[in-house]
Design a protein around this motif. Sequence first.
Motif, mmCIF file in Angstrom:
data_model
loop_
_atom_site.group_PDB
_atom_site.id
_atom_site.type_symbol
_atom_site.label_atom_id
_atom_site.label_comp_id
_atom_site.label_asym_id
_atom_site.label_seq_id
_atom_site.Cartn_x
_atom_site.Cartn_y
_atom_site.Cartn_z
ATOM 1 N N GLU A 136 59.288 54.741 28.752
ATOM 2 C CA GLU A 136 59.088 54.411 27.335
ATOM 3 C C GLU A 136 59.782 55.424 26.431
ATOM 4 O O GLU A 136 60.499 55.053 25.491
ATOM 5 C CB GLU A 136 57.589 54.387 27.011
ATOM 6 C CG GLU A 136 56.812 53.264 27.669
ATOM 7 C CD GLU A 136 55.315 53.491 27.578
ATOM 8 O OE1 GLU A 136 54.888 54.363 26.786
ATOM 9 O OE2 GLU A 136 54.557 52.801 28.283
ATOM 10 N N PRO A 189 63.032 46.421 22.849
ATOM 11 C CA PRO A 189 61.668 45.963 23.151
ATOM 12 C C PRO A 189 61.552 44.447 23.130
ATOM 13 O O PRO A 189 62.158 43.770 22.297
ATOM 14 C CB PRO A 189 60.824 46.598 22.034
ATOM 15 C CG PRO A 189 61.621 47.772 21.574
ATOM 16 C CD PRO A 189 63.054 47.390 21.727
ATOM 17 N N SER A 193 57.286 43.635 26.832
ATOM 18 C CA SER A 193 57.231 45.102 26.935
ATOM 19 C C SER A 193 56.237 45.673 25.924
ATOM 20 O O SER A 193 55.537 46.650 26.203
ATOM 21 C CB SER A 193 58.619 45.715 26.721
ATOM 22 O OG SER A 193 59.047 45.622 25.377
ATOM 23 N N ARG A 194 56.153 45.062 24.730
ATOM 24 C CA ARG A 194 55.164 45.514 23.743
ATOM 25 C C ARG A 194 53.747 45.271 24.252
ATOM 26 O O ARG A 194 52.854 46.108 24.070
ATOM 27 C CB ARG A 194 55.385 44.801 22.415
ATOM 28 C CG ARG A 194 56.669 45.193 21.687
ATOM 29 C CD ARG A 194 56.717 44.584 20.298
ATOM 30 N NE ARG A 194 57.933 44.951 19.594
ATOM 31 C CZ ARG A 194 59.016 44.189 19.542
ATOM 32 N NH1 ARG A 194 59.013 43.005 20.149
ATOM 33 N NH2 ARG A 194 60.088 44.591 18.888
ATOM 34 N N LEU A 197 52.942 47.826 26.929
ATOM 35 C CA LEU A 197 52.666 49.141 26.341
ATOM 36 C C LEU A 197 51.265 49.184 25.739
ATOM 37 O O LEU A 197 50.510 50.136 25.954
ATOM 38 C CB LEU A 197 53.715 49.446 25.274
ATOM 39 C CG LEU A 197 53.651 50.828 24.613
ATOM 40 C CD1 LEU A 197 55.065 51.310 24.256
ATOM 41 C CD2 LEU A 197 52.813 50.814 23.341
ATOM 42 N N ASP A 829 56.125 51.595 14.444
ATOM 43 C CA ASP A 829 55.521 50.901 15.577
ATOM 44 C C ASP A 829 56.163 51.438 16.847
ATOM 45 O O ASP A 829 56.992 50.781 17.476
ATOM 46 C CB ASP A 829 55.735 49.384 15.468
ATOM 47 C CG ASP A 829 54.936 48.788 14.338
ATOM 48 O OD1 ASP A 829 53.700 48.839 14.413
ATOM 49 O OD2 ASP A 829 55.544 48.282 13.376
ATOM 50 N N GLN A 831 57.523 52.454 20.333
ATOM 51 C CA GLN A 831 57.544 51.777 21.626
ATOM 52 C C GLN A 831 57.408 52.790 22.755
ATOM 53 O O GLN A 831 57.909 52.580 23.853
ATOM 54 C CB GLN A 831 58.838 50.972 21.768
ATOM 55 C CG GLN A 831 58.961 49.852 20.764
ATOM 56 C CD GLN A 831 57.772 48.915 20.810
ATOM 57 O OE1 GLN A 831 57.421 48.398 21.862
ATOM 58 N NE2 GLN A 831 57.143 48.696 19.669
#
Length: 837
Positions: A136, A189, A193-194, A197, A829, A831
């Motif tokens: 990440e 992203p 993937s978000r 996470l 935001d 990632q």
Amino acid sequence: MSTQAIAAGPPGDGPVGYPVGYPVGWEADVVLANGRPIHLRPIRPADRQALRAFHRSLSEQSVYFRFFAPKPDLTEQELTHFTEVDYRDRVALVACLAEQIVGVGRYDRVDGHSAEIAFSIRDDFQGRGLGSIFLEHLAAAARERGISRFVAEVLPANQRMLRTFRDAGYHLSQHLDQDVIAVSFEIEPTAQSRAVLASREQRAEARSVRPLLAPAGIALVGASRRPGTVGHALLRHLRDGQFTGRLTVVHPEASEILGVPCVPSLRQVPAPVDLAVVAVPAEQVASVVADAAAAGVAGLVVVSGGFADADALGAARQRSLVATARSLGVRIVGPNALGLVNTDPGVRMNASLVTRMPRQGRIGFFCQSGALGSSILERVRSRGLGISTFASAGNRADVSGNDVLQYWQQDDATDVAMLYLESIGNGRKFARLVRRMSPHKPVLMVRNAGASAAVPSGHVVRASSLAPAAVEGLLAASGLILCDGIDEMLDAAALLSSQPMPAAGEAGIGGPARGIAVIGNSDALAVLAANAADAADRARYAMPMRPVTFARDASVERYRAELRACLADAQVAAALVIHVPAVEANHDAPVIEAIGSVAAEAGKPVVAVMQGHGPMPVVVGGVPVFADVEDAIRAMGAMLALARWRRELADDPQPPSDVDADAIADLVQSALREGHREVTGEAAVRLMDAGGIRMALGGAGEGPMMRLSLACDEHFGPVAEIGLDDPVARALQDSGVRLAPLGRPGALDAVAALRALPAMLPSGEPAPLGEPASADLVEAYADALMRLSWMHAWSPSIQRITIAGLRWGNPWGASEVRAWLDPSPEDFDPQARRMGT
């Protein structure tokens, strides 16, 4: 011999003594999968010996997986190569615990937009999620440096690394190339993937809190034999609460206090300790942290004051305390904390200054204020309510309400979350966590003065430019139930923790169940209920829907029959039962019993108002009983508002499809290359056109004149706003403010929040030919706001956009459009996980 330049201190060159270009912003404290914190930072030339020690600590297999050959040691040339990087084309991050390197992740650029990634992790730290954390953070760093693709060569036997790549949520391609597997993937992203996470972050942060709220062993540091002291009270509360785990006191001289055995040091506690409760002078707390880390303690609740709550020296001491704790893998609750409580019969922990153990229940309560925390818990008890867990974080230097929300989200013992926050440390993350939790568990919070007003000493909060009303609007749109006071919060908690939520309803004739049926033996109170519902109207529900009243001396069977009939009506979402006892007889108990049995059969929420009952709302027989109709209606309004939010606004926002995101990025980058930080006129119009908002400057248009904006707030990140382009409306703060980006439902909700808009729209009569109807205008303005709200997501360099004098048309008419750009935007935001975000 190292030849890398070292910074002497000019701005932008990193800390003094660090390499030139050292990216301080890449340093991060993160939580591993086992809940323990660890420090991540870029590598430095001074790490040579630490890196050599790390390499020597690896097993033969770990070395082979990294280098594809045996390598018992690193040469001086290799140490220079690995520790001296340019932080652009060659980047390396190290994970450190107690000054020891336990993992290394790195990338090396192989062409303009691709880089080869590799990482190695000490064997005893493998399986703790450190590989995914490296991925990440390296991907975030690479995107900053213009890299869009990672490649890697992995031995087929190294399944753990292959699984790290596969599970990250990127679109992976791989093939066997001779004896290795060649892997490549874009690092932009994705939705997956978000989601990965967020899920990993939630699990890790919940695990970091679990040993604090449900410890198997507790050690009290700072106990005292003297009654009236903090140390004596803490020990007595732990003992009298009948903590089910192992309890030990750390005292330099005593062998036992209050019957609890003592040891001279935390390092000498004979059994494992999860939580240390600390009540020693502020200057001694740091040494307790070091002892706790050496003893394997997961976290400390620091009741001691004298930190940022005291003065500047205390604030510096607090910063040092948190840095030390995180570097040693320990969490801190506090300092200046009231403590922690868990009422679970399997735990029974009162590690706090709360005198009486709360009743067991299903409400989680987080309170920053110690004095108010005790008071509110007493009010909870007086209402017959129960608590699952309670946390008071004091200065909240480390563990915060966000961490506790992560724990409650998956805690089977908690159904409702109550919050009394004096400040919000990370507004955007708080709203995101509430949004993720509210579809399953209600989150209630007492209104305060906003995100950064009247912040208590000891609290660190980023400034927000948003007005308190705007903050409340965007938090409510995230699913948060905002209450006007503590009593109102407890009223709503009593209802939400004891009654089922109204059914979501189905589309069709009549729509979903919306109304409240009012049943009772008092016409006057039924009218009062109608007036209260009309005044509140917080959920846009027609409340009540159908009053049914009967004689004062009606039988219990009459209550039962009327309630059963009302709840069987598909248009009834909930019922309010009013009972005023006759002069000669008070039969509250049979009425309550009848209400409870009918409510259980119907599966719909039911609330009772008993005029003969006590002054405080309580839960009797599973039914919330109020003394006042107005209080009951407010609580029901909060429940119905949440039901509406779940039905209409809970889904994640989806972007519009007819957008040229590449054109937006090209326009922004072209302006930045030309040195422009502000885009106006036709260039700004082209930017809006690419986002699907076709407009003409100076165009006439139809309908009311509106003002739309997108801005990056310091505290809440990208925020979209709509309002009438009128100075009076702006002075009255009549606007709809929401976190960006928005989907269509969220944008419509923002437009609906404008109090003056209905008066500016055409009447309900059919619109003349060629003119828009009110519904069309609302839809059109919502569509424009939704599109504007995504501009930062499509190009993060867009920091602010304002559209003035916007009127509906094809194309839209506008008096002015401006966009402000930043070549190095903040990642609101992120990632990549980091504590405190």
